[in-house]
Scaffold this active site. Structure first.
Site, PDB file in Angstrom:
ATOM      1  N   PHE A  13       0.833  -1.206   0.000  1.00  0.00           N
ATOM      2  CA  PHE A  13       0.000   0.000   0.000  1.00  0.00           C
ATOM      3  C   PHE A  13       0.872   1.262   0.000  1.00  0.00           C
ATOM      4  O   PHE A  13       0.846   2.046  -0.964  1.00  0.00           O
ATOM      5  CB  PHE A  13      -0.930  -0.075   1.220  1.00  0.00           C
ATOM      6  CG  PHE A  13      -1.523   1.230   1.633  1.00  0.00           C
ATOM      7  CD1 PHE A  13      -2.188   2.035   0.718  1.00  0.00           C
ATOM      8  CD2 PHE A  13      -1.419   1.657   2.951  1.00  0.00           C
ATOM      9  CE1 PHE A  13      -2.740   3.257   1.113  1.00  0.00           C
ATOM     10  CE2 PHE A  13      -1.967   2.866   3.348  1.00  0.00           C
ATOM     11  CZ  PHE A  13      -2.624   3.674   2.428  1.00  0.00           C
ATOM     12  N   ASP A  58      11.235 -12.857  -1.729  1.00  0.00           N
ATOM     13  CA  ASP A  58      10.953 -12.707  -0.297  1.00  0.00           C
ATOM     14  C   ASP A  58      12.210 -12.140   0.344  1.00  0.00           C
ATOM     15  O   ASP A  58      13.243 -12.821   0.401  1.00  0.00           O
ATOM     16  CB  ASP A  58      10.599 -14.090   0.271  1.00  0.00           C
ATOM     17  CG  ASP A  58      10.385 -14.062   1.782  1.00  0.00           C
ATOM     18  OD1 ASP A  58      10.621 -13.009   2.410  1.00  0.00           O
ATOM     19  OD2 ASP A  58       9.989 -15.116   2.332  1.00  0.00           O
ATOM     20  N   VAL A  59      12.169 -10.927   0.832  1.00  0.00           N
ATOM     21  CA  VAL A  59      13.382 -10.274   1.337  1.00  0.00           C
ATOM     22  C   VAL A  59      13.892 -10.927   2.621  1.00  0.00           C
ATOM     23  O   VAL A  59      15.029 -10.677   3.031  1.00  0.00           O
ATOM     24  CB  VAL A  59      13.189  -8.748   1.541  1.00  0.00           C
ATOM     25  CG1 VAL A  59      12.656  -8.102   0.272  1.00  0.00           C
ATOM     26  CG2 VAL A  59      12.278  -8.422   2.710  1.00  0.00           C
ATOM     27  N   LEU A  63      18.246 -10.885  -1.104  1.00  0.00           N
ATOM     28  CA  LEU A  63      17.943  -9.722  -1.934  1.00  0.00           C
ATOM     29  C   LEU A  63      18.687  -9.824  -3.261  1.00  0.00           C
ATOM     30  O   LEU A  63      19.824  -9.351  -3.367  1.00  0.00           O
ATOM     31  CB  LEU A  63      18.383  -8.445  -1.206  1.00  0.00           C
ATOM     32  CG  LEU A  63      17.301  -7.688  -0.459  1.00  0.00           C
ATOM     33  CD1 LEU A  63      17.866  -6.427   0.157  1.00  0.00           C
ATOM     34  CD2 LEU A  63      16.164  -7.343  -1.416  1.00  0.00           C
ATOM     35  N   TYR A 147       4.539  -8.171  15.537  1.00  0.00           N
ATOM     36  CA  TYR A 147       4.781  -6.955  14.741  1.00  0.00           C
ATOM     37  C   TYR A 147       5.586  -5.937  15.552  1.00  0.00           C
ATOM     38  O   TYR A 147       6.612  -5.440  15.108  1.00  0.00           O
ATOM     39  CB  TYR A 147       3.443  -6.363  14.309  1.00  0.00           C
ATOM     40  CG  TYR A 147       3.544  -5.207  13.342  1.00  0.00           C
ATOM     41  CD1 TYR A 147       4.155  -5.361  12.094  1.00  0.00           C
ATOM     42  CD2 TYR A 147       3.012  -3.962  13.664  1.00  0.00           C
ATOM     43  CE1 TYR A 147       4.232  -4.295  11.203  1.00  0.00           C
ATOM     44  CE2 TYR A 147       3.079  -2.899  12.770  1.00  0.00           C
ATOM     45  CZ  TYR A 147       3.696  -3.069  11.547  1.00  0.00           C
ATOM     46  OH  TYR A 147       3.772  -2.009  10.663  1.00  0.00           O
TER      47      TYR A 147
END
Ligand code: UDP
Length: 346
Positions: A13, A58-59, A63, A147
């Site tokens: 986003f 997928d970091v 990378l 998180y």
């Protein structure tokens, strides 16, 4: 400062709006995303742009980015509570291993690394509004800790890289942000309320709705991220809108704006849902000359139009079609007296 910028989570986003803004100013952009919570459609309009490259990876794993790099913006993470609670281990991995990979790329290339941290590092704050100097009140073992603690670890790792290896870093603490490209199933408060109003369904207020949030329009947020990246500050720096509303006020504002007759129902409050949140943005104002400029009514209208188009429902009425416009009164901003006029070009 233009250059070649790697945006981790560039399909998300905020990340996709950041890609747009960087390309607009003449940077090249390498967008890295595994599209676990981001969306291909967010960057579909950039395919064919000469400055844009997409790397699907997928970091947390690695990378795969070759060539010169000027900046690494690390926005890769599930960010909605619905998303990170559904992906607890992935969230911890991208905050730890993903951050390490981003820092190593930046260090190797002599690039500046910007970590997208979060107001969640303040937990359920007992200092209000929250200045960057506040250490927070986080439950380290509750469901949200995947998180909160992942971002707190990411901040620690970023600052440790800076202190021990001299990596050029900046940490931004992003407060609640909304706007077009929020996924309809994202689960966050603005997309939920707007979609419920569009569909004529009840708006789901969790708890009694007295908890507060301060909502920043995505265009303002991205402008703040770039201002911090372009500065020499290490941070952390809060970037968010200090206009604070209760969740119930927000529900009523959405109903008014959209001319909706949906009802409001109350559901259980999620575990450890912070009771209040509002950024002290004195540092961003004084050191970056940044502050948000988009009124909630305008930002909500743009968000509602985008969501309406995406789900194929007629959008909110335009100004003038629906009674008098809503004027929302937020709590007074206690930092306003400390504002000084800043020229962004200073
Ligand atoms: N919320 C709500 N109804 C919803 C979604 C969220 O009342 O359908 C509340 C949630 O409990 C929280 C606030 O809105 O107090 C913001 O939630 P969100 O998930 O957007 O982000 P958070 O700030 O919790 O990360």
């Amino acid at each position: 400062m233009s250059g070649r910028q790697v945006v981790l989570g560039g399909g998300g986003f905020i990340g996709s709006h950041l890609c747009d803004r960087l390309l607009d100013r003449g940077d090249q952009v390498v967008c890295v995303d595994d599209f676990s919570t981001g969306r291909r459609s967010n960057v579909a309009h950039l395919h064919g742009h000469p400055g844009f490259t997409l790397v699907e990876a997928d970091v947390s794993v690695g990378l795969p980015v070759e060539g010169p790099v000027t900046g690494v913006f690390h926005l890769a993470s599930p960010a909605s509570p619905t998303d990170y609670l559904a992906r607890p281990l992935e969230t911890l991995a991208v905050g730890s291993e993903g951050t390490r990979h981003g820092l190593e790329l930046a260090h190797r290339c002599g690039a500046r690394f910007l970590l997208a941290s979060t107001s969640e590092v303040y937990g359920d704050p007992d200092v209000h509004p929250q200045p960057e100097s506040y250490w927070g009140n986080v439950n380290p073992v509750g469901p949200r800790s995947v998180y909160d603690e992942s971002k707190r670890f990411a901040e620690a790792l970023t600052l440790a890289h800076h202190r021990t290896l001299g990596t050029d870093v900046a940490v931004v603490r992003i407060f609640n942000t909304y706007g077009p490209r929020l996924r309809p199933d994202d689960g966050r408060v603005v997309s939920n309320f707007v979609l419920q109003a569009l569909r004529g369904e009840p708006l789901t207020v969790y708890g009694d709705g007295s908890q507060t949030r301060s909502l920043c329009y995505v265009g303002d947020e991205v402008r703040g991220l770039i201002a911090l990246f372009d500065s020499h500050l290490t941070g952390p720096v809060n970037i968010g809108n200090p206009d604070e509303y209760t969740v119930l006020q927000l529900a009523r504002a959405v109903l008014d704006l959209m001319g909706s007759s949906s009802t409001i129902i109350h559901l259980a409050l999620p575990v450890d849902d912070p009771t209040r949140r509002r950024p002290d943005i004195t540092m961003a104002r004084e050191a970056l000359g940044w502050e948000p400029t988009t009124a909630l009514e305008d930002g909500l209208a743009r968000t509602a139009s985008a969501l309406a188009e995406e789900v194929g429902i007629a959008g909110p009425p335009r100004n003038g079609e629906q009674g008098s416009p809503t004027v929302l009164e937020s709590e007074p901003d206690p930092t306003a007296g400390r504002r000084k006029e800043c020229d962004p070009n200073d």
